[in-house]
Design a protein around this motif. Structure first.
Motif, PDB file in Angstrom:
ATOM      1  N   ASP A   1       0.700  -1.415   0.116  1.00  0.00           N
ATOM      2  CA  ASP A   1      -0.050   0.060   0.055  1.00  0.00           C
ATOM      3  C   ASP A   1       0.852   1.341   0.041  1.00  0.00           C
ATOM      4  O   ASP A   1       0.185   2.252  -0.386  1.00  0.00           O
ATOM      5  N   ILE A   2       2.136   1.181   0.644  1.00  0.00           N
ATOM      6  CA  ILE A   2       2.908   2.201   0.379  1.00  0.00           C
ATOM      7  C   ILE A   2       4.184   2.273  -0.533  1.00  0.00           C
ATOM      8  O   ILE A   2       4.971   3.029  -0.508  1.00  0.00           O
ATOM      9  N   ASN A   3       3.694   1.148  -1.516  1.00  0.00           N
ATOM     10  CA  ASN A   3       4.704   1.312  -2.840  1.00  0.00           C
ATOM     11  C   ASN A   3       5.926   1.003  -2.461  1.00  0.00           C
ATOM     12  O   ASN A   3       7.146   1.357  -3.180  1.00  0.00           O
ATOM     13  N   LEU A   4       6.345   0.007  -1.661  1.00  0.00           N
ATOM     14  CA  LEU A   4       7.410  -0.332  -1.491  1.00  0.00           C
ATOM     15  C   LEU A   4       7.996  -1.447  -2.343  1.00  0.00           C
ATOM     16  O   LEU A   4       6.979  -2.362  -2.443  1.00  0.00           O
ATOM     17  N   THR A   5       9.303  -1.301  -2.749  1.00  0.00           N
ATOM     18  CA  THR A   5       9.666  -2.573  -3.603  1.00  0.00           C
ATOM     19  C   THR A   5      10.498  -3.625  -2.781  1.00  0.00           C
ATOM     20  O   THR A   5      11.231  -3.411  -1.696  1.00  0.00           O
ATOM     21  N   ILE A   6       9.739  -4.816  -2.736  1.00  0.00           N
ATOM     22  CA  ILE A   6      10.556  -6.015  -2.059  1.00  0.00           C
ATOM     23  C   ILE A   6      11.499  -6.880  -2.800  1.00  0.00           C
ATOM     24  O   ILE A   6      11.337  -7.214  -3.914  1.00  0.00           O
ATOM     25  N   LYS A   7      12.843  -6.505  -2.546  1.00  0.00           N
ATOM     26  CA  LYS A   7      14.010  -6.948  -3.120  1.00  0.00           C
ATOM     27  C   LYS A   7      14.283  -8.648  -2.685  1.00  0.00           C
ATOM     28  O   LYS A   7      14.688  -9.141  -3.469  1.00  0.00           O
ATOM     29  N   LYS A   8      14.048  -8.699  -1.546  1.00  0.00           N
ATOM     30  CA  LYS A   8      14.250 -10.032  -1.039  1.00  0.00           C
ATOM     31  C   LYS A   8      13.267 -10.307  -0.005  1.00  0.00           C
ATOM     32  O   LYS A   8      12.704  -9.491   0.821  1.00  0.00           O
TER      33      LYS A   8
ATOM     34  N   ILE B   1       8.636   4.804   8.268  1.00  0.00           N
ATOM     35  CA  ILE B   1       9.028   3.876   9.414  1.00  0.00           C
ATOM     36  C   ILE B   1       8.286   3.607  10.637  1.00  0.00           C
ATOM     37  O   ILE B   1       7.632   2.424  10.951  1.00  0.00           O
ATOM     38  N   ASN B   2       7.707   4.523  11.154  1.00  0.00           N
ATOM     39  CA  ASN B   2       6.558   4.621  12.151  1.00  0.00           C
ATOM     40  C   ASN B   2       5.343   4.207  11.808  1.00  0.00           C
ATOM     41  O   ASN B   2       4.915   3.429  12.493  1.00  0.00           O
ATOM     42  N   TYR B   3       5.014   4.487  10.509  1.00  0.00           N
ATOM     43  CA  TYR B   3       3.784   3.520   9.935  1.00  0.00           C
ATOM     44  C   TYR B   3       3.715   2.349   9.818  1.00  0.00           C
ATOM     45  O   TYR B   3       2.774   1.763  10.374  1.00  0.00           O
ATOM     46  N   ILE B   4       4.684   1.724   9.255  1.00  0.00           N
ATOM     47  CA  ILE B   4       4.971   0.438   9.176  1.00  0.00           C
ATOM     48  C   ILE B   4       4.875  -0.318  10.668  1.00  0.00           C
ATOM     49  O   ILE B   4       4.177  -1.305  10.622  1.00  0.00           O
ATOM     50  N   ARG B   5       5.736   0.261  11.547  1.00  0.00           N
ATOM     51  CA  ARG B   5       5.955  -0.470  12.715  1.00  0.00           C
ATOM     52  C   ARG B   5       4.488  -0.632  13.262  1.00  0.00           C
ATOM     53  O   ARG B   5       3.925  -1.614  14.051  1.00  0.00           O
ATOM     54  N   LYS B   6       3.929   0.756  13.376  1.00  0.00           N
ATOM     55  CA  LYS B   6       2.570   1.094  14.191  1.00  0.00           C
ATOM     56  C   LYS B   6       1.439  -0.177  13.502  1.00  0.00           C
ATOM     57  O   LYS B   6       0.552  -0.424  14.381  1.00  0.00           O
ATOM     58  N   THR B   7       1.287  -0.030  12.171  1.00  0.00           N
ATOM     59  CA  THR B   7       0.218  -0.589  11.442  1.00  0.00           C
ATOM     60  C   THR B   7       0.291  -2.145  11.651  1.00  0.00           C
ATOM     61  O   THR B   7      -0.523  -2.895  11.855  1.00  0.00           O
ATOM     62  N   ILE B   8       1.693  -2.817  11.256  1.00  0.00           N
ATOM     63  CA  ILE B   8       1.944  -4.455  11.697  1.00  0.00           C
ATOM     64  C   ILE B   8       1.794  -4.615  13.003  1.00  0.00           C
ATOM     65  O   ILE B   8       1.195  -5.753  13.359  1.00  0.00           O
ATOM     66  N   GLU B   9       2.167  -3.724  13.996  1.00  0.00           N
ATOM     67  CA  GLU B   9       2.388  -4.033  15.340  1.00  0.00           C
ATOM     68  C   GLU B   9       0.814  -4.066  16.247  1.00  0.00           C
ATOM     69  O   GLU B   9       0.723  -4.488  17.180  1.00  0.00           O
ATOM     70  N   SER B  10      -0.117  -3.556  15.346  1.00  0.00           N
ATOM     71  CA  SER B  10      -1.547  -3.430  15.744  1.00  0.00           C
ATOM     72  C   SER B  10      -2.091  -4.648  16.146  1.00  0.00           C
ATOM     73  O   SER B  10      -1.597  -5.756  15.524  1.00  0.00           O
ATOM     74  N   ASP B  11      -2.646  -4.900  17.471  1.00  0.00           N
ATOM     75  CA  ASP B  11      -3.032  -6.212  17.707  1.00  0.00           C
ATOM     76  C   ASP B  11      -4.051  -6.874  16.648  1.00  0.00           C
ATOM     77  O   ASP B  11      -4.892  -6.329  16.159  1.00  0.00           O
ATOM     78  N   ALA B  12      -3.355  -8.104  16.360  1.00  0.00           N
ATOM     79  CA  ALA B  12      -4.184  -8.853  15.056  1.00  0.00           C
ATOM     80  C   ALA B  12      -5.547  -9.117  15.385  1.00  0.00           C
ATOM     81  O   ALA B  12      -6.427  -8.951  14.566  1.00  0.00           O
ATOM     82  N   SER B  13      -5.839  -9.344  16.602  1.00  0.00           N
ATOM     83  CA  SER B  13      -7.268  -9.596  16.979  1.00  0.00           C
ATOM     84  C   SER B  13      -8.151  -8.736  16.763  1.00  0.00           C
ATOM     85  O   SER B  13      -9.474  -8.760  16.680  1.00  0.00           O
ATOM     86  N   LEU B  14      -7.708  -7.301  16.515  1.00  0.00           N
ATOM     87  CA  LEU B  14      -8.552  -6.167  16.626  1.00  0.00           C
ATOM     88  C   LEU B  14      -8.598  -5.832  14.797  1.00  0.00           C
ATOM     89  O   LEU B  14      -9.520  -4.821  14.626  1.00  0.00           O
ATOM     90  N   LEU B  15      -7.845  -6.499  14.041  1.00  0.00           N
ATOM     91  CA  LEU B  15      -8.050  -6.345  12.752  1.00  0.00           C
ATOM     92  C   LEU B  15      -9.454  -6.756  12.083  1.00  0.00           C
ATOM     93  O   LEU B  15      -9.794  -7.713  12.657  1.00  0.00           O
ATOM     94  N   PRO B  16      -9.975  -6.314  10.882  1.00  0.00           N
ATOM     95  CA  PRO B  16     -11.042  -6.869  10.521  1.00  0.00           C
ATOM     96  C   PRO B  16     -10.842  -8.420  10.101  1.00  0.00           C
ATOM     97  O   PRO B  16      -9.865  -8.667   9.286  1.00  0.00           O
TER      98      PRO B  16
END
Length: 441
Positions: A50-57, A87-102
């Protein structure tokens, strides 16, 4: 009780994200550790896409109850991620409690929106279809604020967000919504005699992920069932069908999926999205580039009930669905970018000009921000062949050369030394010399 116990385990072991800009010379390393559940991998990959990062590995492993991923990523210019907000967005979004995600099955249209009305469309593809849809919306005083349109295997699907022109907000009048749905259905059905029906769905956007929703719409429309296309003289050497194989790994009770295709942005997201929605779990996986922009992907999967694929019919269906997932977002044709002041009817006018000049829109991404329209179109001629440069020049004269520009032409091979950076390149030493079933040793 099992659900409550799972929630407790997730709260005691929340996802952990480590972002490292030192250990790798040319990429930012993102490591994600988490208690595993169905959809965890997709949620992580979706954040990066969603933030258009390129996955190299990338390395994927989720055997047992624990999930571990390592991604080497860069921004769209090939640089490390230095922006602290990102960097903060990546960390905050992924570290959100998975049980609260839709939950997976509740990710479509679950929350209302006052900003815009979401319209989902699917039907038989034909030249000028998008132009006709946009003309209807303009006549109904609907302003398209953003949209994404895909075509594949003679089918078309779109997710369009519109607002009322006068109010600038979502359309709430039930009678007006019914009229919009009725007229769009007429356009989608056209004069095509087919046993497949056209669909128009009005739904609140909520937490819908647009790319994922488009995969779901086309999957439900069975676009993976290949049809013979009439009048398409597209050269085979310009378009290489992805190669997907499904085999057994009986020693570890896995099903092994191997895919080779042209590399492109968001390819990993599209694959993981399809496997997740088909109720498969990726236990191990790796992706790499074999050169010349070819992507190689290998996944060890099981069904959510813990069983591998056992029937030949299911194997064939998985092959078909993954081929379709790879092809839907393929950037085939000439990529044109439009950037200008937004206005009601702009999209209708642009698509009409394309249609009058014999162009067919294969895929489109429409967006508006701060009063500016930024639209990307992937176009060919009506037979699927490259667009005549004289036609493009003529269209630029009508629209404006500074407003419409050529961004990329997929039919032109890059010159030596000018190859585009790959979006996936995982090198495990002499990877191709590994034993046949690497995880089955």
């Amino acid at each position: 009780m099992d659900d409550e116990y799972a929630k407790l385990i997730r709260r005691l072991n929340p996802p952990r994200v480590v972002i490292d800009n030192l250990s790798c010379e040319d990429a930012t390393v993102i490591q994600v550790d988490s208690v595993n559940k169905h959809g965890t991998l997709l949620q992580v990959v979706q954040v990066l896409a969603d933030i258009n990062l390129t996955i190299k590995k990338a390395y994927i492993s989720s055997d047992g109850v624990w999930f571990m991923d390592v991604f080497n990523v860069t921004d769209c210019h090939g640089n490390k991620i230095r922006d602290q907000e990102v960097i903060n967005y990546i960390r905050k979004t992924i570290e959100s409690d998975a049980s609260l995600l839709p939950p997976i099955r509740e990710s479509v249209g679950v929350m209302p929106s006052e900003e815009h009305t979401s319209i989902e469309l699917t039907g038989t593809d034909r030249p000028g279809l998008l132009s006709e849809v946009c003309a209807v919306l303009t006549d109904l005083n609907c302003n398209v604020v953003n949209a994404e349109i895909w075509t594949h295997n003679s089918r078309a699907a779109a997710v369009v967000h519109v607002t009322d022109y006068s109010a600038g907000r979502a359309i709430n009048d039930p009678k007006r919504l019914l009229t919009i749905k009725k007229l769009l259905c007429y356009v989608l059905k056209g004069n095509c005699d087919t046993d497949r029906t056209a669909h128009t769905r009005l739904s609140p956007p909520g937490n819908t992920h647009r790319g994922r929703r488009l995969h779901q719409i086309m999957f439900d429309d069975r676009d993976y069932e290949r049809m013979e296309t009439v009048g398409n003289s597209r050269s085979e050497d310009k378009y290489k069908k992805p190669h997907v194989t499904v085999s057994d790994c009986p020693e570890k009770d896995y099903t092994v999926i191997v895919m080779r295709s042209k590399d492109r942005p968001k390819l990993l997201f599209d694959i993981v999205c399809t496997l997740t929605d088909m109720q498969y779990v990726v236990f191990h996986g790796m992706v790499m580039s074999t050169g010349r922009m070819e992507a190689y992907q290998e996944f060890y999967i099981r069904h959510v009930d813990g069983r591998p694929i056992t029937s030949e019919a299911e194997r064939q269906r998985v092959v078909q669905c993954l081929e379709a997932a790879i092809e839907r977002r393929a950037s085939e044709g000439l990529e044109l970018e439009l950037c200008t002041e937004d206005r009601v009817g702009l999209l209708s006018d642009i698509t009409r000009i394309f249609r009058e000049n014999g162009l067919t829109i294969r895929r489109a991404e429409i967006s508006t921000k701060n009063g500016k329209a930024v639209d990307t179109f992937y176009v060919t001629d009506v037979t699927g062949n490259p667009v005549d440069p004289a036609t493009v020049y003529s269209i630029q004269q009508q629209i404006g050369q500074t407003i419409l520009r050529i961004k990329h032409n997929s039919y032109q091979s890059p010159k030596p030394g000018q190859e585009t950076t790959t979006t996936m390149s995982f090198f495990f030493g002499n990877f191709f010399k590994r034993p046949k079933n690497r995880y089955c040793k």
